[in-house]
Structures are given as C-alpha cells and as structure tokens.
Design a protein around this motif. Structure first.
Motif, PDB file in Angstrom:
ATOM      1  N   VAL A  16       1.133  -1.030   0.094  1.00 44.50           N
ATOM      2  CA  VAL A  16       0.072  -0.024   0.032  1.00 44.50           C
ATOM      3  C   VAL A  16       0.800   1.300   0.125  1.00 44.50           C
ATOM      4  CG1 VAL A  16      -1.873   1.325   1.201  1.00 44.50           C
ATOM      5  CG2 VAL A  16      -1.591  -1.399   1.418  1.00 44.50           C
ATOM      6  N   ASP A  17       0.650   2.103  -0.784  1.00 46.90           N
ATOM      7  CA  ASP A  17       1.475   3.414  -0.915  1.00 46.90           C
ATOM      8  C   ASP A  17       0.606   4.450  -0.130  1.00 46.90           C
ATOM      9  OD1 ASP A  17       3.066   1.929  -2.435  1.00 46.90           O
ATOM     10  OD2 ASP A  17       2.909   3.167  -4.312  1.00 46.90           O
ATOM     11  N   VAL A  18       0.800   4.789   1.032  1.00 51.36           N
ATOM     12  CA  VAL A  18       0.308   5.536   1.958  1.00 51.36           C
ATOM     13  C   VAL A  18       0.260   7.042   1.848  1.00 51.36           C
ATOM     14  CG1 VAL A  18      -0.530   6.158   4.365  1.00 51.36           C
ATOM     15  CG2 VAL A  18       0.276   3.566   3.743  1.00 51.36           C
ATOM     16  N   GLU A  19      -0.507   7.589   0.941  1.00 53.22           N
ATOM     17  CA  GLU A  19      -0.746   9.015   0.619  1.00 53.22           C
ATOM     18  C   GLU A  19      -2.148   9.345   0.555  1.00 53.22           C
ATOM     19  OE1 GLU A  19       1.255   8.068  -3.333  1.00 53.22           O
ATOM     20  OE2 GLU A  19      -0.773   8.333  -4.134  1.00 53.22           O
ATOM     21  N   ASP A  20      -2.200  10.814   0.383  1.00 52.41           N
ATOM     22  CA  ASP A  20      -3.771  11.314   0.565  1.00 52.41           C
ATOM     23  C   ASP A  20      -4.213  11.470  -0.901  1.00 52.41           C
ATOM     24  OD1 ASP A  20      -6.299  11.636   1.560  1.00 52.41           O
ATOM     25  OD2 ASP A  20      -5.197  12.768   3.351  1.00 52.41           O
ATOM     26  N   SER A  89       9.196   3.013   3.186  1.00 51.14           N
ATOM     27  CA  SER A  89       8.987   4.393   2.730  1.00 51.14           C
ATOM     28  C   SER A  89       8.435   4.919   1.400  1.00 51.14           C
ATOM     29  CB  SER A  89      10.454   5.152   3.131  1.00 51.14           C
ATOM     30  OG  SER A  89      10.592   6.395   2.575  1.00 51.14           O
ATOM     31  N   HIS A  90       8.080   6.000   1.246  1.00 54.48           N
ATOM     32  CA  HIS A  90       7.383   6.403   0.056  1.00 54.48           C
ATOM     33  C   HIS A  90       8.080   7.982  -0.263  1.00 54.48           C
ATOM     34  CE1 HIS A  90       5.126   5.991  -3.615  1.00 54.48           C
ATOM     35  NE2 HIS A  90       4.277   6.972  -3.180  1.00 54.48           N
ATOM     36  N   GLY A  91       9.118   8.240   0.590  1.00 52.78           N
ATOM     37  CA  GLY A  91       9.658   9.512   0.547  1.00 52.78           C
ATOM     38  C   GLY A  91       9.073  10.427   1.404  1.00 52.78           C
ATOM     39  N   TRP A  93       8.010  13.849   0.344  1.00 45.17           N
ATOM     40  CA  TRP A  93       7.079  14.826  -0.497  1.00 45.17           C
ATOM     41  C   TRP A  93       6.406  14.482  -1.457  1.00 45.17           C
ATOM     42  CZ3 TRP A  93       5.278  19.199   1.552  1.00 45.17           C
ATOM     43  CH2 TRP A  93       5.954  19.934   2.447  1.00 45.17           C
ATOM     44  N   HIS A  94       6.736  13.239  -1.816  1.00 45.70           N
ATOM     45  CA  HIS A  94       6.048  12.445  -3.204  1.00 45.70           C
ATOM     46  C   HIS A  94       6.501  13.339  -4.423  1.00 45.70           C
ATOM     47  CE1 HIS A  94       3.003  10.382  -5.686  1.00 45.70           C
ATOM     48  NE2 HIS A  94       2.944   9.578  -4.672  1.00 45.70           N
ATOM     49  N   ARG A  95       7.880  13.687  -4.295  1.00 43.60           N
ATOM     50  CA  ARG A  95       8.512  14.336  -5.628  1.00 43.60           C
ATOM     51  C   ARG A  95       9.320  13.297  -6.448  1.00 43.60           C
ATOM     52  NH1 ARG A  95       8.908  19.908  -4.739  1.00 43.60           N
ATOM     53  NH2 ARG A  95       9.281  20.361  -2.359  1.00 43.60           N
ATOM     54  N   ALA A 129       9.485   4.487  -5.012  1.00 40.10           N
ATOM     55  CA  ALA A 129       9.511   5.972  -5.590  1.00 40.10           C
ATOM     56  C   ALA A 129       8.319   6.327  -5.948  1.00 40.10           C
ATOM     57  CB  ALA A 129      10.542   6.106  -6.734  1.00 40.10           C
ATOM     58  N   PRO A 130       7.752   7.444  -5.721  1.00 40.08           N
ATOM     59  CA  PRO A 130       6.642   8.093  -6.191  1.00 40.08           C
ATOM     60  C   PRO A 130       6.475   7.872  -7.680  1.00 40.08           C
ATOM     61  CG  PRO A 130       7.569   9.709  -4.709  1.00 40.08           C
ATOM     62  CD  PRO A 130       8.703   8.579  -4.926  1.00 40.08           C
ATOM     63  N   THR A 131       5.490   7.287  -8.201  1.00 34.99           N
ATOM     64  CA  THR A 131       5.166   7.186  -9.586  1.00 34.99           C
ATOM     65  C   THR A 131       6.472   6.629 -10.144  1.00 34.99           C
ATOM     66  OG1 THR A 131       3.953   9.225  -9.249  1.00 34.99           O
ATOM     67  CG2 THR A 131       4.061   8.341 -11.542  1.00 34.99           C
ATOM     68  N   THR A 230      -1.647  -0.970  -4.206  1.00 34.40           N
ATOM     69  CA  THR A 230      -2.827   0.097  -3.907  1.00 34.40           C
ATOM     70  C   THR A 230      -2.619   1.002  -3.079  1.00 34.40           C
ATOM     71  OG1 THR A 230      -5.174  -0.167  -3.650  1.00 34.40           O
ATOM     72  CG2 THR A 230      -4.010  -1.064  -2.148  1.00 34.40           C
ATOM     73  N   HIS A 231      -3.480   2.074  -3.061  1.00 33.68           N
ATOM     74  CA  HIS A 231      -3.579   3.356  -2.281  1.00 33.68           C
ATOM     75  C   HIS A 231      -4.635   3.548  -1.349  1.00 33.68           C
ATOM     76  CE1 HIS A 231      -1.404   4.046  -6.118  1.00 33.68           C
ATOM     77  NE2 HIS A 231      -0.469   4.854  -5.513  1.00 33.68           N
ATOM     78  N   PRO A 232      -4.591   4.208  -0.175  1.00 38.72           N
ATOM     79  CA  PRO A 232      -5.714   4.328   0.703  1.00 38.72           C
ATOM     80  C   PRO A 232      -6.972   4.910  -0.133  1.00 38.72           C
ATOM     81  CG  PRO A 232      -3.738   4.917   1.838  1.00 38.72           C
ATOM     82  CD  PRO A 232      -3.235   4.505   0.251  1.00 38.72           C
TER      83      PRO A 232
END
Ligand SMILES: [Zn+2]
Length: 289
Positions: A16-20, A89-91, A93-95, A129-131, A230-232
């Motif tokens: 799960v990539d935990v981001e909003d 970790s997903h970093g 700032w999601h940059r 890494a983001p995306t 997946t993502h929340p």
C-alpha cells in the motif's frame, strides 16, 4: 527456517502506498504542496479501513508510507506496525525522483526514513519511488538509497507508459548497483511485450477476473511471487473531486473507485499475501530465490 519456507506457492507481496487524495502525481500541477495542509485529510480513515480488510483476511502487507503523512498521523504509523505489517518509505514529499538532484533526493528519502523509524520504532529498509520515478535517467538513485540505509527498492516498472516505466528493465529482483535489491513491479509477457500486472489503475480498469487470471499465470509460469500495489484513496469513492485537474488524470484517479473494496476483498481471498520483506526474504538475504 526462512520465512518463505512456509509460504504457499501462490503467495504474492501486498503493498500500500500511503498517501492522500491530493498528493498523487496527476494532480501535482493543480494542487501545490504549499496548500496540502489546508486540505481535508482522509488518509488515516482510509488506511484504517484497509488495515481492517487485511485483518479480516488474516494477511500481512508492506505500507510504503509518505513522510508527510507519518508526521501528521503518527498514531496510524504505530497501528500499522502493531498489526504486524512492514513499515516502509514512499519518501517525504512525493516528488518524482528524476526531477530532484541527488542531494535533494537524499534529503527526501533520508528524512522520511528517520521519521518513520522514530515513530514506528522499527527498522525501515524498503522504499518505493513516487510514480515509479527511477529509470534510465537517474540510476544514481539506487546509490543514494543505499547510502541512506535502504536495503531494497520497489520502484521500477518494466512497461511502456506515458508517465513511468523502463520497458527493457529486468522483470525479477536484481541488484542494480550490486548492493540494493530492486524488486520490479509484476509484469506478464505476451506477444513479445511486458504488460502491467501489479494493481494500481489497471486493476480498476480491467475486469477482476482478467487480473486474477494474469497473476495466476505469472505465478504458474514464472514460479515466483508477484507484487501488488494500491492506495488508501482508491477505496474512497467519497473523496473531494479535483475539477481543475487534467481530464486524463481525473479519469485515471476516479475510475471505478466504488468497485474497489469488493474487488480488493476478492483479491485477498483468491491469493495468499505477505509483506515484501518476508516474500522476498531469500533474495534480500543475498541468496538466489
Ligand atoms: Zn505515490
């Protein structure tokens, strides 16, 4: 006995990539980072719902958590760890990794790792890494991740896509700099091409049975574990709509959200699932899988 010795042959890694909802790349040109703190945060409730689904299914998973989210929701991070899941970790700032300098990337992934370890009270060794923004333009990212204490990455998608992808990259775990283990997103081969088979938007686009057959085929033919993400926000049909975002970004983001909870429940039932560090324990330890 290694963790994998007890795994079913169809065990795959659940992530799960935990981001909003406002942090996704497709909305980056519409919602600036400076406005994030003023937006309605739904990540904690949505992640709790996923934690409940995983508990019902009796599975463990890996949560690639954004540092920005962890800092604002430390109790959520502790619940992820307490439930037996892997904190990764997903970093911060999601940059996109390839839009940063090596020094900026080091700061982003280093600060996120320290924050997660301080809050979670566990060692954090995994990064996404983001995306999927590690590609042929920024192979130095693997060296930075190694220097910052990470032992594996799951950031390469060996497919052709407009936003990401390295079509010629290895499809199975490998060590791009001789040290760090890269665990690529799952693909299936057909007609000389790689097709995505790792979840995300495609999982919402295609009928469920098509995805299931593809992952079953992967497990059977390749005799190895796949990885799903997946993502929340993907289970949250009630999230605010970003009307000003590009049409394609909105299509990808909002497609079939209402179908996701039931689909995810089926997926959890139809395969065995475990955390990345357990599923790929032998590869991580440096032995051939
Ligand atoms: Zn992300």
């Amino acid at each position: 006995m290694t963790a994998s010795a007890t795994l079913r042959t169809d065990t795959n890694a659940m992530t799960v990539d935990v981001e909003d909802w406002f942090q996704v790349q497709g909305f980056a040109g519409t919602i600036s980072r400076g406005t994030w703190d003023g937006l309605e945060r739904r990540v904690e409730a949505n992640t709790d719902r996923i934690l409940g689904m995983f508990a019902d299914a009796g599975i463990s998973a890996t949560f690639f958590t954004l540092g920005w989210v962890a800092e604002r929701h430390p109790a959520l991070v502790k619940r992820i760890v307490a439930a037996g899941h892997e904190l990764a970790s997903h970093g911060y700032w999601h940059r996109l990794a390839h839009e940063q300098t090596p020094a900026d990337f080091a700061e982003d992934v280093g600060s996120a790792r320290k924050l997660l370890e301080d809050i979670g009270g566990v060692s954090v060794v995994g990064y996404r890494a983001p995306t999927f923004s590690i590609n042929t333009r920024n192979p130095w990212a693997f060296d930075v991740l190694t220097e910052q204490g990470y032992r594996y990455s799951s950031s390469i998608y060996p497919v052709r896509h407009d936003l990401y992808g390295v079509p010629g990259a290895p499809r199975f775990p490998y060590r791009p700099n001789g040290v760090l283990l890269e665990i690529p997103m799952t693909t299936v081969r057909a007609a000389g091409r790689n097709f995505p088979c790792a979840g995300g938007g495609y999982f919402r686009l295609l009928p469920y049975v098509v995805y299931r057959a593809a992952l079953q085929r992967f497990n059977r033919r390749e005799r190895t574990a796949g990885i799903f993400y997946t993502h929340p926000w993907e289970i949250d049909a009630g999230q605010p709509r970003v009307a000003a975002a590009p049409r394609m970004a909105k299509f990808r983001h909002y497609l079939n959200l209402s179908l996701m909870p039931a689909r995810l429940t089926r997926l959890l039932r139809d395969f065995a699932w475990n955390r990345v560090d357990h599923v790929f324990a032998e590869a991580l330890a440096g032995r051939d899988p």
